[in-house]
Design a protein around this motif. Structure first.
Motif, PDB file in Angstrom:
ATOM      1  N   GLY A  13       0.795  -1.233   0.000  1.00  0.00           N
ATOM      2  CA  GLY A  13       0.000   0.000   0.000  1.00  0.00           C
ATOM      3  C   GLY A  13       0.816   1.267   0.000  1.00  0.00           C
ATOM      4  N   GLN A  14       2.045   1.218   0.517  1.00  0.00           N
ATOM      5  CA  GLN A  14       2.846   2.435   0.613  1.00  0.00           C
ATOM      6  C   GLN A  14       4.041   2.443  -0.347  1.00  0.00           C
ATOM      7  OE1 GLN A  14       3.251   1.874   4.861  1.00  0.00           O
ATOM      8  NE2 GLN A  14       1.868   3.561   5.282  1.00  0.00           N
TER       9      GLN A  14
ATOM     10  N   GLY B 150      -6.688   6.648  -4.427  1.00  0.00           N
ATOM     11  CA  GLY B 150      -7.630   5.574  -4.759  1.00  0.00           C
ATOM     12  C   GLY B 150      -7.452   5.070  -6.177  1.00  0.00           C
ATOM     13  N   GLN B 151      -7.251   6.004  -7.119  1.00  0.00           N
ATOM     14  CA  GLN B 151      -7.028   5.617  -8.521  1.00  0.00           C
ATOM     15  C   GLN B 151      -5.726   4.833  -8.657  1.00  0.00           C
ATOM     16  OE1 GLN B 151      -7.134   9.581 -10.165  1.00  0.00           O
ATOM     17  NE2 GLN B 151      -9.247   9.371 -10.871  1.00  0.00           N
TER      18      GLN B 151
ATOM     19  N   LEU C 122     -14.810  -0.577  -1.259  1.00  0.00           N
ATOM     20  CA  LEU C 122     -15.846  -1.543  -1.656  1.00  0.00           C
ATOM     21  C   LEU C 122     -15.556  -2.125  -3.031  1.00  0.00           C
ATOM     22  CD1 LEU C 122     -19.096   0.270  -0.407  1.00  0.00           C
ATOM     23  CD2 LEU C 122     -18.020  -1.757   0.570  1.00  0.00           C
ATOM     24  N   LYS C 123     -15.119  -1.269  -3.957  1.00  0.00           N
ATOM     25  CA  LYS C 123     -14.807  -1.735  -5.321  1.00  0.00           C
ATOM     26  C   LYS C 123     -13.652  -2.756  -5.287  1.00  0.00           C
ATOM     27  CE  LYS C 123     -15.273   1.189  -8.720  1.00  0.00           C
ATOM     28  NZ  LYS C 123     -16.312   0.543  -9.564  1.00  0.00           N
TER      29      LYS C 123
ATOM     30  N   GLY D 106      -5.819   4.516   3.654  1.00  0.00           N
ATOM     31  CA  GLY D 106      -6.115   5.886   3.229  1.00  0.00           C
ATOM     32  C   GLY D 106      -7.168   6.014   2.148  1.00  0.00           C
ATOM     33  N   LEU D 107      -7.839   4.942   1.783  1.00  0.00           N
ATOM     34  CA  LEU D 107      -8.807   5.005   0.684  1.00  0.00           C
ATOM     35  C   LEU D 107     -10.207   5.309   1.202  1.00  0.00           C
ATOM     36  CD1 LEU D 107      -7.767   1.979  -1.551  1.00  0.00           C
ATOM     37  CD2 LEU D 107      -6.852   4.289  -1.509  1.00  0.00           C
ATOM     38  N   ASP D 108     -11.026   5.957   0.340  1.00  0.00           N
ATOM     39  CA  ASP D 108     -12.396   6.233   0.770  1.00  0.00           C
ATOM     40  C   ASP D 108     -13.248   4.968   0.651  1.00  0.00           C
ATOM     41  OD1 ASP D 108     -13.785   6.061  -1.804  1.00  0.00           O
ATOM     42  OD2 ASP D 108     -12.751   7.919  -2.319  1.00  0.00           O
ATOM     43  N   VAL D 109     -14.426   5.026   1.236  1.00  0.00           N
ATOM     44  CA  VAL D 109     -15.273   3.843   1.378  1.00  0.00           C
ATOM     45  C   VAL D 109     -15.642   3.225   0.035  1.00  0.00           C
ATOM     46  CG1 VAL D 109     -17.527   3.032   2.189  1.00  0.00           C
ATOM     47  CG2 VAL D 109     -16.218   4.600   3.583  1.00  0.00           C
TER      48      VAL D 109
END
Length: 337
Positions: free
Chosen positions: A105-106, A161-162, A194-195, A187-190
């Protein structure tokens, strides 16, 4: 079913140096250094079957990332045995990396200044994927992760996120049977989370992809994994079903009452003072939440006493969350095999 991962008595030690104080100490450090051996992973053993999705969890410094780095061949173990997809990650390095996908992730595996699709093309050549294989497999991955509009953009212009969706696609270009995900949703939005979760479920069902997931987001584990391996100070303290973890340690319930009139904590505390019931103010007007042992008699007695004594508008019974159960395990220092 064959084991995709077999780990036996795995150990990784690091050397930690410390400096002496003062000028004399600094001079002595030039000739002899103070050091100690710190075990990051301490004689752990576990197996992962093909097609399993495993949550590998623990607090910062528990040894999760160190384990992943040994399983992927980045770090060499101090001792112990690792077999991943029938190979030794260090001895069969070139062949091995073609059979795994990794997302940290980082850290990025995409080239920062070129378009995403150019990174994909480079990776396609590295893995020797034919045009036909690429078109068939990556067509599905690109559509499922909804990254078609991002392909001609440089990676540096993508949001977090992208970029993470593109990182996941890049890890799957060669359709590996095994996927390591280290904090993939940090750090990603909900909606993005989910995607990504839906996509991981899909590839697990479609290709029987084995997935080892480390994360601090317990909702990721709950959404994807039936089994969890919990690490603390380099040792495995739990390896089993998430549901069993909840039933074994989920020994409390929370009951929220919304009262018609204001009420004090002292009044509520007098209802059942000797049964391990504690009260705290909840969200909303005249809402109080009781933390209560998960025992049928205590629960029904408390509800009966509250209803007899006060006028109430609403009652809700909540299970203690998995996140709280795990936090309690670490705080109490519980040790279970």
């Amino acid at each position: 079913m064959d084991n995709m991962i077999e780990v036996k008595n795995l150990r990784k030690e690091f050397v930690s140096y410390s400096s002496r104080s003062g000028l004399k100490g600094a001079f002595r450090d030039l000739f002899t250094r103070n050091y100690k051996i710190v075990p990051a992973v301490n004689d752990i053993s576990f197996q992962v079957k093909q097609g399993e999705m495993i949550g590998y969890i623990g607090e910062n410094g528990a040894g999760k990332s160190t384990t992943i780095k040994m399983l992927t061949g980045i770090l060499t173990p101090t001792a112990g045995e690792i077999t991943v997809n029938g190979m030794n990650p260090h001895k069969d390095r070139e062949k091995f990396v073609r059979s795994i996908g990794v997302v940290f992730g980082q850290r990025s595996q995409l080239w920062w200044d070129i378009a995403v699709q150019e990174s994909f093309r480079l990776l396609k050549k590295v893995y020797g994927i034919s045009d036909e294989q690429y078109k068939e497999h990556m067509g599905h991955v690109i559509a499922a992760l909804d990254i078609e509009p991002l392909l001609d953009k440089p990676v540096r212009k993508l949001s977090l996120g992208q970029r993470m969706r593109c990182e996941l696609a890049a890890a799957l270009i060669h359709n590996p049977p095994l996927l390591f995900l280290d904090e993939p949703t940090i750090g990603l939005d909900v909606l993005v989370k989910l995607k990504i979760r839906e996509f991981l479920k899909e590839i697990n069902e479609k290709y029987k992809t084995t997935i080892l997931l480390t994360t601090h987001d317990i909702s990721d584990i709950e959404a994807l994994c039936e089994r969890v391996v919990m690490l603390d100070e380099g040792k495995i303290i739990y390896d089993g079903l998430l549901e069993r973890l909840r039933s074994q340690w989920g020994d409390e319930k929370e009951i929220s009452f919304q009262f018609s009139n204001p009420i004090s904590q002292i009044e509520l505390g007098m209802l059942m003072p000797d049964n391990g019931v504690s009260w705290m103010q909840g969200n909303g007007q005249n809402v109080w939440t009781a933390k209560i042992p998960n025992e049928e008699i205590i629960i029904s007695t408390l509800i009966a006493k509250v209803v007899q004594s006060y006028r109430i508008k609403d009652v809700k019974i909540n299970e203690v969350s998995t996140e709280e159960i795990i936090r309690n395990i670490y705080e109490k220092g519980v040790r279970h095999g």
